[in-house]
Every structure is written in structure tokens, then in C-alpha cells.
Design an enzyme around this catalytic site. Structure first.
Site, PDB file in Angstrom:
ATOM      1  CG  ASP B 313      -1.882   0.985   1.324  1.00 20.92           C
ATOM      2  OD1 ASP B 313      -2.406   1.283   0.252  1.00 20.92           O
ATOM      3  OD2 ASP B 313      -2.167   1.492   2.415  1.00 20.92           O
ATOM      4  CG  ASP B 619      -2.823   1.914   6.307  1.00 18.55           C
ATOM      5  OD1 ASP B 619      -3.501   1.586   5.310  1.00 18.55           O
ATOM      6  OD2 ASP B 619      -2.264   3.006   6.427  1.00 18.55           O
ATOM      7  CG  ASP B 623      -5.098  -1.798   2.587  1.00 14.94           C
ATOM      8  OD1 ASP B 623      -5.325  -1.641   1.380  1.00 14.94           O
ATOM      9  OD2 ASP B 623      -4.550  -0.950   3.305  1.00 14.94           O
TER      10      ASP B 623
END
Lengths: 349, 887
Positions: B313, B619, B623
Site C-alpha cells: 500500500d 493499514d 486492505d
């Protein structure tokens, strides 16, 4: 430098309320508002470019894991067949003939080497070990004790004096046991040893044959089976033979002969009656030390015959015979046959 | 309208969940029908009156308390259901056994201190403060700056309300104007709205539940162990069957042969192995925990080592998650600002007059406040930090400079430029002619191309006479000039990468790990950051770059020439899975931008299809499905949401991407060392088994008893095998490619065969040599031993003759047998000590690796010797554990 907060704050409120603006009421009063609106347009453009989520994106069902298709049995078998013999690459179990033969060669070489090494080790072992004297004999010491005859289920003697079939097996065992003790054989093979002392023959060459002392069957008298071939079983006065396990080089009793005693553990000593020992209740010193079966070829274990002449009939006895003497253990908790033997005795009429 | 659709899809999905329980065929049909039917409903398009109707509520008075109670009973509380998993008490029991429980308890404590969210709800026309989990659909709620949006809300009225959500709108294209999403935060302003979805039916709830729907994949180590068990079982049955046949052939009864068969199969099980593997993994987990990686699942330790793709990410993981000034344009020059976290980098030349003016404008325009204790922080520093909060709309502001007023304004550069007639160059106001405008355009394009957010700044000194002291400025009336201003400069901002990230990415790359960026951000920004941290390496071009350079259409570019590739969510949506696979195959450097949670999942799946072991870092709640789907999910400890932490296998306590590299290194090391440990553990299986085989076939007295075997497996050999886990890396493992999960198995045939048929055979040879020696020395020559078994084991035979004619009682023979056990045991122990030295290294020589560098191993060998001595010579051992003192 004091920032004029009121002005700034107001502006912010106007331009911050995007959600409200979006629903409608667009009053473009002044230039700033117009700017703001056109800016909004730009953001709209950006939004279009971002591609908001669509129906299919939220089709969550689509993303859930699917079970893998299971192979059918025939497919599995085909795979197995192919694994065992692949005709295209001419491979057996994933390896070509050359590969297999190399593997075979390597392992045969390795194992032949290991086997040769093992054989060499064993040869060296036998070469280094004295065939006449064991390297250690601490595991076999002190001596155990053994009896004859033994019953089919171990150490029990039970028979009816009148029933020949019930004791014939004991008699046969005794007869077989005493065969090497026949007077003629003893006289022929062994020497007479008159003295009551250890018969030490260490002065001879190591490999030379040692002489053995005679132990004649006739010395056992009533238990010799010479006069009474039924060893007293037919009269209900059974004989048993006791022997001390032989140990190479062992000098039992340290000068005093080992003595044998028998007692009833169950059934009552008085019911067991007197016990007779033949030839005596001791193992004579002259039979020791033992020089091993290589050198003491004709050695015969000294025996003590035990006769129960007045045993109460139809009573179950548990009789324990013990060796007594210096260096003898007869009460080992782990080994019931160390210096003692226990058997059951039941004589019927 | 696409937005409308996804709201409907929500509902549809809720119904679909119910349908899953029904039969499949019916489900398919109904789903299609439902889809059509539900298309008409549109929460954000319908008028407020319609909305009131739909939810039987009132936009002024809210629900009635009774109604709310009913709905609550129907829908359940407004909270996310934790994913179904192992019951807590089972986890607890498992954790108790682990060495990590302290850290885990700490983590648990942190999770429990979650604050109960309150919400202001209007029911029966009364404002009430209630717990957010009591909210129901149709409730009228008020949110204000700083609140967390308690559910999905259709906004009815708002004043300056802005919501920001790291989970939805910011990262994902779930953007709309009149809906505020659950778990987003209201930044400022006030809004009133009607709740349209609660709990698991909210968008975030759906995403979170997607995570629990994703099945837990087996970890590579679990697969390895399964594979290993297959090998062992195969060999065990092979051996067992062989000796069953042999035993039958020799003339044992069928039942006896069956018992032999079972005994062999059981004896083949390496009892100590599981303990070894677990301890090795725990040790590494502990080591990792010290480096801020908390491992939730022990097996994940190894997974990290075999990782070949990391899908990272962007926000918060690779970047610092705060907008920071990156570049400034003034005096017709682009200046680079320092973007490091601690402002330790090089700064630009600040001597220019224009900078002073620009700094003043920027300082006045921003709404940052000094935190207590920051008074001494120099302005440029704070400026570059807090400008982040600015937005792009032109905002005039007044400031009093002595007697005159200064009007300052910031905003989107082109809008600001429109209002300007002059430009500030080297402190001089020059007329803004076409030349400057061109210069401005170039700079703007350049900065924009860097993926940065650009703001323009201008000011004007107001005439003292026209605007005397105390002049009342009115932003509604606009009683001040809004054109003819003086352009001061441009400032561009970016969420800068963390300082440690480029290095870590580089390390991953040398370790043969692909780092793929998957972000919800704009493609240009994503690409810029990717280039910055090295995910797109220097000199790599995308297809578009090549097309630009060669001035040819994109279609003509050979795809394989482009190393890098940036794919946005829109493109991804139109791609088939094969196309995606193809893209992942031909471009080593991939960046995915504007992706939705589902698309993250597709990307992970695609990587896995290509045979990679995928690690995902993230986070947010969005996700969590990908974290779950990944072979190893890595959540951020500080910024991470609970959903992400739940779905992850590993938590980085310091949110530092570089910790992952450490994890990879440790994971690879443990794989290497586990291989050594397992090889060591397996080897002794053969010398433990052969005595029994020889006992059956050659009928010698049993050379090795079961208790002794257990002592080898579970006492003396455990410590050395565990100590191999402390072995240092043999070479630079971070310069090797990740292992190929199909080829580089933990236990392959070669290892098993080498352990069993070579080392094992040698150990058995040693054992038997010693056994026969021990027997011969007591008077039982090898040839006599052969075929002795039935007599040896006859309890009635109390005068068995040995080779010297000595007579042995049964117990004496038994103790002799124990002596043999001990001798065999010691032989195996000594062989295993040399074996552990062999296993110390796999590629290097033991001299290169160093005999004594692994202190634990040396200690283990000493321990093994001591334990062996204790077992042999401690009084009482013969009768308890069948060990005899040997010479």
C-alpha cells in the site's frame, strides 16, 4: 501582523460545503463563487477519471474463493501411470535409465563398502576377543540357580503318584538331564578329584584342555534313577535336581562351599516334611573354577538332588531353594533366579 | 449513475447472503431478478420526502423511539461483526503455550482500550447522545468536526462539512457528495443526515466482511510440512510392507507380521520433529518481535522468507502519510524543499526577497496551529509541514501590516494566476506578460508531472486610503480587490516517502523480490512516489513513456520493452485475468493506482496464479481482504485499523517498511536452518529403525528399546536440532532469489534419501558394530546372537549358555540387553554430534563457517553429552529408563 480571521473563516464556509452544493441550489453571485464552481467542475472531471465503483466491483460473491476442481479417479490413475512410466521421456518414476543406474551404482558401492567395513569390524572384534576368557563377566555374576525337571508352564511340579501319565514327563526330563552323568561316561572322560578344594589349573597353556572332575550319577542315590527309574515319583516322593549356573573363572564361596537350603514359602514347612539332599547339600569346591566350554569340554555341572520323602499329599506348596554362601545374592528384587529358585509342588495320591 | 448502483448493490448483497443458504440453481436466477428489481432504488438521488417515506422517518424529528427499537431488533447493533475464527479460549490456550504471550497480551490490551463511539441522534424531535452501536437505519444524526461518522449517512443539510476517510474516499474511488461513509472522520463543519446503512451492511462493513469471506490459504510451511509428511508416510509404509513380506517369508505368523508392520510404521514417525519446527519458528518470531514485527501466526515467519512479491500500500506504508512541501517555484526557478521526516536534509537558498514574500503569504494562508512547545520551531520548517492542510480553492485572507492591509490568497495555480497582473521576481514586481505566463505554465506542468499537489500564492498591499484601519472586509460582498494581484510563487506538496523505504525497496530487489505498489491514489502521484522509492527504477519506462519518447502511438510500442507499468483501477476493471497475468509477467515494475479493495484482491490472486508467494502490506479496512488473501498479510501497528490487524498474519509495530526486509531475511534464514534441523532430526530415524528390522529378520536380541528411542527423540537430540536455528546465514541470503515453492522444498527426496540411506545407514553401521562388540565382550559372539531371539526372550530359560558356556538367567540377559540399548544410544548420540556438525553448513565448509561461532550449538553438544552421561551413570537408571552404565 494580525490575520483577519473573520474574512477567511467566512470564505471557507462558503467553499467548504461541497455536499450541500452538489444537491442543487447553485447561486453564482460573484466572481469568487464562479471560480469556485468552475473549480468544482475540474474536480468533477477528476472524479470521472477516478472511475467510481460499479456494480460488478461490489459483486462480492465473485471474489469468494472457489473450491478447486477435484480430479477424477481415472485422471489420478493416469497421472500415476505416467509417473511410473513416461513413454515420451522414457523415464521411470521421473528418472531416466541412466540416472537410475547411476543411483544404483552409487548405493551398491556405498553399501558394499559399508558391508565390507562391517565385516572387517566384526573380524577385528573376533580377532581381538579372547575365545577362552570373556572380556567382562560382571553381567552374569553372581550365579543364578536352575532346577530340573520343569513343568510345561514353567516351574511347577504337580502329579498324581498313581497316575503314571502325570509324571512320566518329569522322569523323562530327569533321565535326559542325567545322561552325561552316567558313571561309565564320567569314569571314562573325567578324573577323580579327592580333595575338597578349588581345582585350579592355571599353570597350563591358555588354550590347553582342562581336566574336569567326575560327578557320578550314582552319588545321587535315591534320585539317581538307577534303583528307582521313576525317581520316586511313583511313590509320591519326588526328586528334583538343582544346579548353580556356571560362570567362567568363578570361585564360589571364597573357600567355603556353597550350601543349599530349601523351604516351603507356602503350604507350611511341617507339611512339606523332611527334605533330603544328595550327595550333600553343598556344591563341592573341586568343581570350580569353570574354564569355559572350549577348554573344559567334558565339564559337568555339580548337582544337588532334593528329595521330598514325606510331603503331604494334595497340598499346594511353593518351595524355594536357595544358595547360601559368601558372594551369593539370593534375594534380588529384580531377578528371582539369582541364587534361588522357586517352584510349586503338588503331589496327589 | 454509478454511485446509485453501488448503494443498491449493498442491499442486494445483503439479500444474497441469505440466499447463499438456499440451493444454488435457484440462487442464480433470483440473483439476476433481484439485480433488476433493486436497480430502481436510489438513496442518494431520491428527494428528501421520498427518503422520509422509505425509512419511515422525519428529517426534522427523527425516528420515534419505538420505531428505532423495532429496527434495532430487526437489524442488530450498528457494529462490525468480528470475523469468524478460532474461539478466543482456544487462541488463549494456544498463546499460553507460546513464548510470545507477553507481546500478545499487550496487543490485546491495546485493542481493548478502543473508545466507545458516541453519536448525537435525533429521536422524537429530541437530541440524544447515545452509543453508536445503538443506531438504526432511518435515524437522524448530527455530525460535527472531529466526529467519526457512525454509519452510512445520506446528508440532508450541511454547513461546511468535510469528511475525510483514509479508508474510502481518500484511497478509493467511492466518492460522492451527499453520502458520508461509516468510519470516515468529519474534519470540520456540521451536518445532519439520515442513516441508510448500519453495521455490516455499510460499505466498510461489506469490505470487512469480504475479508472474512476470503479463505485462509495454507502457509507455504504448512504445505511443506504436508509434503514432508507424504514422503515420510510413503517411506514408512514402504519399509513396513517390505518387512511385513520378509517376516511372512521367514515364517512368522500373519498376526505377528502385522504387529511388526505397525511397529515399523509407528517407529518411523519422527517424534521430535514437530517440537523442533515449533521451537525454531518461535525463536525467529521472538527475534522478529525484538525488531518490531509481531508475528500472529508462527508459520508466517517462514512465509515471509519465501515471499517473491510484496504488494505494498502506498499511504502510510511507503510514505509518511502527511502532505509536505516538496518544491517551490519562485524567481522563475524550481527549488526543492527538504521532505525528510526529521528535516535533516538539505534546504534551498532562502535569501531571496521573493521567498520572504511567498513565505509570508503561505504562512498567513494556512490554518495550521502551533502545538504547545513548538514556538521555537523555525517558520520554514513548520510551514512545510502544515501547509498540508491547505486546499486548492482560492481563499483571500486579510492581514494587517502596520498601517496597511495585506491581502493574501492561495489556491489552484491557474485560478490565482488569472487574478494576477504582476509577478514577484527577486523582490521586484514585474508585469505578468506572456513570457512569464509561459514560464509559469512550464513550472506548473513540471510540478504536476511529479505527482505533486500544486498551490499558487499571491498578495496585494491594499491602499491605506481606500482601506483605512478598521475597514470592515466582507467576503460575501467582496468589498476588496480580487484581481490585479501580485503573483508570489508556486508551492507543491507531496506525501513524501519514508526515509528508509528506498533502501528497503533496493534490498528487496537484490533479494529478488518484486515490490508492487497498489494504491488508491492518483496514477501520476503513485508513479512519482514509485519512482522516488525505487519501485520504478531509474531509466525504466512505461509504455506511455516510450510512446512519448519515440513519438509513436501507444499501440505500436512493444509491451515487453517497457519495464515499468502503471495501471489504474479503470483499466484494471476492463482487463481479463489473463491480461492482468500477462501484464504482471512482462513488466517487472508495476504500480496499480486508483484500485478498489476488490481489485487489490484480484492483483494478489493474479500474482498467486503466477506462482508467487505474495505479501501484502496495508493499514486500512479496505486492505483487509487482500491481507487475508495474501500468503502473508502485514498490517501496520500504529496506523493500521483493527480490521487490517485482524486479517494480517504479521504486524509491524513501527509501521516501517524496512522491518519487512528484516523479516524476509529472518524468514529465509529460518528456512535454511529448518532444513538443517529437519535433516538432522530425520537422520536418526534410520538407526532407530534398523535395530528393529534386524531384530525381526536376523532374530538377534533387541539392540535398541522404545524408551531409549524416545530419549533420543525427545531429550538428547532436541537441543542440538533447535540450536541449528541459531546458525548464522552461510552466504548473503539477501542476494539470492526467493525460493521457488515448487522446486525448493523444505524436505525433498534428495534430502530424505541422503539422510536416510546415506548418513542413516552409516549411523546404523556404527550402532551395530558397537552392539555386537558389547555383546561379544560379555560372551555373546555375533554368530551366536543370530537366531537367538526366541531363546533369549524365553522367561523360563534361566540358564541360557553364551559362547563361553556360561549360564545366564533371564534377568541377567535383560540387563545385558539394556546395556546394548545404552551402547546403541551412545553410538547414535556420538554420530549425531558429528551429524550436527555436518548439518551446520549446506554450502560452505564447516571450517569456513567456524566451529564455535554458534555458541548455542556448542552448548547443545555439551548438554547432549552431559545428558547422555547422566542417563548412563545415574544410579537407578537401569530399572527406570533401561539405561545401564557402560564402559
Amino acid at each position: 501582523m494580525e490575520p483577519n480571521t473573520t474574512a477567511g473563516g467566512d470564505e471557507e464556509q462558503h467553499h467548504g460545503d461541497d455536499p450541500a452544493n452538489a444537491t442543487g441550489e447553485s447561486e453564482q453571485k460573484d466572481e469568487l463563487e464562479m471560480v469556485s464552481a468552475s473549480h468544482q467542475e475540474e474536480q468533477q472531471e477528476e472524479l470521472a477519471q477516478h472511475q467510481p465503483l460499479e456494480a460488478e466491483d461490489l459483486d462480492f460473491e465473485k471474489w469468494k474463493p472457489k473450491p478447486k476442481p477435484k480430479k477424477t479417479f481415472s485422471q489420478k490413475m493416469d497421472e500415476l501411470k505416467r509417473y511410473l512410466w513416461n513413454p515420451e521421456t522414457r523415464e521411470f518414476m521421473g528418472r531416466s535409465g541412466k540416472s537410475w543406474s547411476l543411483i544404483l551404482l552409487f548405493y551398491s558401492a556405498l553399501y558394499i563398502f559399508l558391508a565390507a567395513m562391517f565385516a572387517a569390524c566384526m573380524w577385528a572384534l573376533m580377532w581381538s576377543i579372547n575365545p577362552y576368557i570373556p572380556t567382562y563377566n560382571d553381567r552374569v555374576m553372581p550365579p543364578g540357580m536352575m532346577m530340573s525337571p520343569r513343568g510345561p508352564n514353567g516351574f511347577d511340579i504337580s502329579f498324581n503318584a498313581s497316575d503314571r501319565r502325570s509324571w512320566v514327563k518329569y522322569v523323562a526330563a530327569l533321565e535326559a538331564y542325567l545322561e552325561p552323568y552316567d558313571d561309565s561316561i564320567q569314569e571314562q572322560q573325567n578324573i577323580q578329584c579327592p580333595q575338597d578344594a578349588y581345582f585350579i589349573q592355571d599353570d597350563k597353556e591358555e588354550s590347553a584342555e582342562r581336566k574336569a572332575c567326575q560327578f557320578k550319577r550314582s552319588w545321587l542315590r535315591e534320585c539317581s534313577g538307577i534303583e528307582d527309574p521313576s525317581f520316586g515319583y511313583s511313590e509320591g516322593k519326588p526328586c528334583i535336581l538343582l544346579k548353580m549356573n556356571r560362570i567362567l573363572g568363578y570361585l564360589p564361596g571364597q573357600g567355603t562351599p556353597i550350601n543349599v537350603t530349601c523351604a516351603a514359602k507356602r503350604g507350611g514347612q511341617e507339611n512339606l516334611g523332611d527334605i533330603e539332599f544328595f550327595p550333600k547339600s553343598i556344591f563341592n569346591l573341586k568343581y570350580y573354577p569353570y574354564y569355559g566350554k572350549q577348554r573344559h569340554v567334558n565339564y559337568t555341572n555339580p548337582l544337588v538332588a532334593v528329595r521330598f520323602p514325606r510331603v503331604q499329599l494334595d497340598t499346594h506348596f511353593s518351595v524355594q531353594c536357595k544358595l547360601n554362601g559368601k558372594g551369593i545374592i539370593n534375594d534380588s528384587p529384580t531377578d528371582r533366579f539369582l541364587g534361588s529358585v522357586t517352584f510349586s509342588l503338588e503331589v496327589g495320591a | 449513475d454509478s454511485y446509485g448502483m453501488f448503494v443498491e448493490m449493498d442491499k442486494m448483497d445483503g439479500e444474497m447472503d441469505v440466499q447463499i443458504k438456499k440451493k444454488k440453481k435457484i440462487k442464480k436466477k433470483e440473483r439476476l431478478e433481484n439485480m433488476k428489481k433493486e436497480m430502481d432504488i436510489d438513496d442518494h438521488e431520491i428527494t428528501i420526502e421520498e427518503l422520509e417515506m422509505k425509512y419511515t422517518t422525519s428529517v426534522t424529528k427523527g425516528l420515534t423511539t419505538n420505531m428505532a427499537q423495532q429496527v434495532l431488533e430487526r437489524d442488530g447493533p450498528n457494529e462490525l461483526k468480528p470475523p469468524k475464527g478460532t474461539p478466543e479460549y482456544v487462541k488463549f490456550a494456544r498463546q499460553l503455550a507460546g513464548g510470545l504471550q507477553c507481546l500478545m497480551w499487550l496487543y490485546l490490551a491495546i485493542t481493548l482500550i478502543a473508545v466507545v463511539v458516541q453519536a448525537l441522534v435525533i429521536r422524537d424531535g429530541q437530541k440524544n447522545q447515545i452509543n453508536a452501536n445503538m443506531l438504526v437505519v432511518g435515524d437522524l444524526v448530527e455530525i460535527k468536526g472531529g466526529d467519526r461518522v457512525p454509519a452510512d449517512i445520506r446528508i440532508i443539510s450541511a454547513q461546511g462539512c468535510k469528511t475525510r476517510s483514509p479508508e474510502c474516499t481518500h484511497e478509493n474511488p467511492l466518492e460522492t457528495r451527499n453520502i458520508a461513509f461509516f468510519s470516515t472522520t468529519c474534519l470540520e463543519g456540521v451536518a445532519t443526515g439520515v442513516i441508510i446503512n448500519t453495521g455490516d451492511r455499510t460499505i466498510i462493513g461489506r469490505i470487512a466482511s469480504l475479508a472474512s469471506g476470503v479463505g485462509n490459504e495454507k502457509t507455504p510451511i504448512a504445505i511443506e510440512i504436508e509434503h514432508f509428511v507424504d514422503i515420510i508416510a510413503g517411506l514408512a509404509i514402504f519399509f513396513g510392507f517390505t518387512f511385513f513380506v520378509v517376516a511372512m517369508f521367514i515364517g512368522y505368523a500373519f498376526l505377528e507380521a502385522m504387529i511388526f508392520f505397525m511397529a515399523i510404521v509407528v517407529a518411523y514417525v519422527p517424534e521430535g520433529l514437530l517440537a523442533t519446527v515449533t521451537v525454531c519458528l518461535s525463536l525467529t518470531a521472538k527475534r522478529l518481535a525484538r525488531k518490531n514485527c509481531v508475528v500472529k501466526n508462527l508459520e508466517a515467519v517462514e512465509t515471509l522468507g519465501s515471499t517473491s512479491v510484496i504488494c505494498s500500500d502506498k499511504t502510510g506504508t511507503l510514505t509518511q502519510n502527511r502532505m509536505t512541501v516538496a518544491h517551490l517555484w519562485f524567481d522563475n526557478m524550481i527549488h526543492a524543499a527538504d521532505t525528510t521526516e526529521d528535516q535533516s536534509g538539505q534546504s534551498f537558498d532562502q535569501s531571496s526577497e521573493t521567498w520572504r514574500a511567498l513565505a509570508r503569504v503561505a504562512g498567513l494562508c494556512n490554518r495550521a496551529i502551533f502545538k504547545p512547545g513548538q514556538d521555537t520551531v523555525p517558520i520554514p520548517k513548520t510551514l512545510s509541514r502544515y501547509l498540508a492542510k491547505a486546499d486548492r480553492q482560492p481563499q483571500p485572507k486579510m492581514a494587517q501590516l502596520g498601517l496597511i492591509y495585506l491581502l493574501v490568497m492561495k489556491g489552484a495555480p491557474e485560478r490565482i494566476l488569472e487574478r494576477c497582473s504582476t509577478i514577484l521576481i527577486k523582490g521586484q514586481e514585474l508585469p505578468l506578460d506572456e513570457q512569464w505566463k509561459e514560464a509559469f505554465q512550464t513550472a506548473y506542468m513540471d510540478l504536476g508531472g511529479l505527482g505533486e499537489r500544486v498551490l499558487g500564492f499571491c498578495h496585494i498591499y491594499l491602499n491605506e486610503k481606500e482601506y483605512p484601519r478598521g475597514y470592515r472586509f466582507d467576503t460575501d460582498e467582496m468589498n476588496f480587490p480580487t484581481s490585479g494581484l501580485c503573483f508570489a510563487g508556486l508551492i507543491s506538496m507531496i506525501d513524501p516517502p519514508r526515509a528508509t523505504v528506498p533502501d528497503a525497496v533496493m534490498k528487496c530487489r537484490t533479494a529478488g523480490i518484486r515490490v508492487v505498489m497498489v494504491t488508491g491514489d492518483h496514477p501520476i502521484t503513485a508513479k512519482a512516489i514509485a519512482a522516488n522509492v525505487g519501485i520504478i527504477s531509474e531509466g525504466s519506462e512505461t509504455v506511455e513513456d516510450i510512446a512519448n519518447r519515440l513519438r509513436i502511438p501507444v499501440e505500436q510500442v512493444n509491451k515487453r520493452d517497457a519495464r515499468a507499468c502503471v495501471i489504474n483501477g479503470g483499466q484494471l476493471k476492463d482487463m481479463s485475468s489473463d491480461e492482468l497475468d500477462e501484464n504482471l509477467r512482462c513488466h517487472p515494475e508495476m504500480v496499480f493506482a486508483r484500485t478498489s479493495p476488490q481489485q487489490k484482491l484480484i492483483i494478489v490472486e493474479s500474482c498467486q496464479r503466477l506462482g508467487s508467494i505474495v505479501a501484502v502490506t496495508g493499514d486500512g479496512v479496505n486492505d483487509s481482504p487482500a491481507l487475508k488473501k495474501a500468503d502473508i498479510g502485514i498490517a501496520m501497528g500504529i496506523a493500521g485499523s483493527d480490521a487490517a490487524k485482524n486479517a494480517a498474519d504479521m504486524i509491524l509495530l513501527d509501521d516501517n517498511f524496512a522491518s519487512i526486509v528484516t523479516g524476509v531475511e529472518q524468514g529465509r534464514l529460518i528456512f535454511d536452518n529448518l532444513k538443517k534441523s529437519i535433516a538432522y532430526t530425520l537422520t536418526k530415524n534410520i538407526p532407530e529403525l534398523t535395530p528393529y528390522l534386524i531384530y525381526i529378520t536376523v532374530s538377534v536380541p533387541l539392540p535398541l528399546g522404545c524408551i531409549t528411542i524416545l530419549f533420543i527423540e525427545l531429550a538428547t537430540d532436541i537441543f542440538p536440532s533447535v540450536s541449528l536455528a541459531y546458525e548464522k546465514a552461510e552466504s548473503d541470503i539477501m542476494h539470492l532469489k526467493p525460493r521457488n515453492p515448487r522446486k525448493d522444498r523444505l524436505v525433498n527426496e534428495a534430502l530424505a534419501v541422503y539422510s536416510y540411506f546415506q548418513i542413516g545407514a552409516i549411523q546404523s553401521f556404527a550402532g551395530f558394530t558397537d552392539y555386537f562388540t558389547a555383546m561379544a565382550q560379555e560372551g555373546w559372539f555375533p554368530l551366536l546372537c543370530v537366531g537367538l531371539r526366541s531363546q533369549w526372550e524365553d522367561v523360563h530359560l534361566q540358564d541360557l549358555q553364551d559362547s563361553y558356556g556360561q549360564e545366564w538367567t533371564f534377568s541377567q540377559r535383560l540387563y545385558q540387553e539394556y546395556t546394548c540399548y545404552t551402547v546403541f544410544f551412545v553410538s547414535i548420540e556420538i554420530c549425531q554430534i558429528s551429524d550436527v556438525l555436518i548439518r551446520k553448513t549446506r554450502r560452505l565448509s564447516v571450517f569456513q563457517q567456524g566451529f564455535f561461532r554458534n555458541k548455542v550449538l556448542v552448548t547443545a553438544i555439551v548438554f547432549q553429552l552431559c545428558l547422555g552421561n547422566l542417563l548412563c551413570y545415574c544410579p537407578g537408571m537401569p530399572n527406570i529408563f533401561n539405561f545401564m552404565p557402560i564402559r
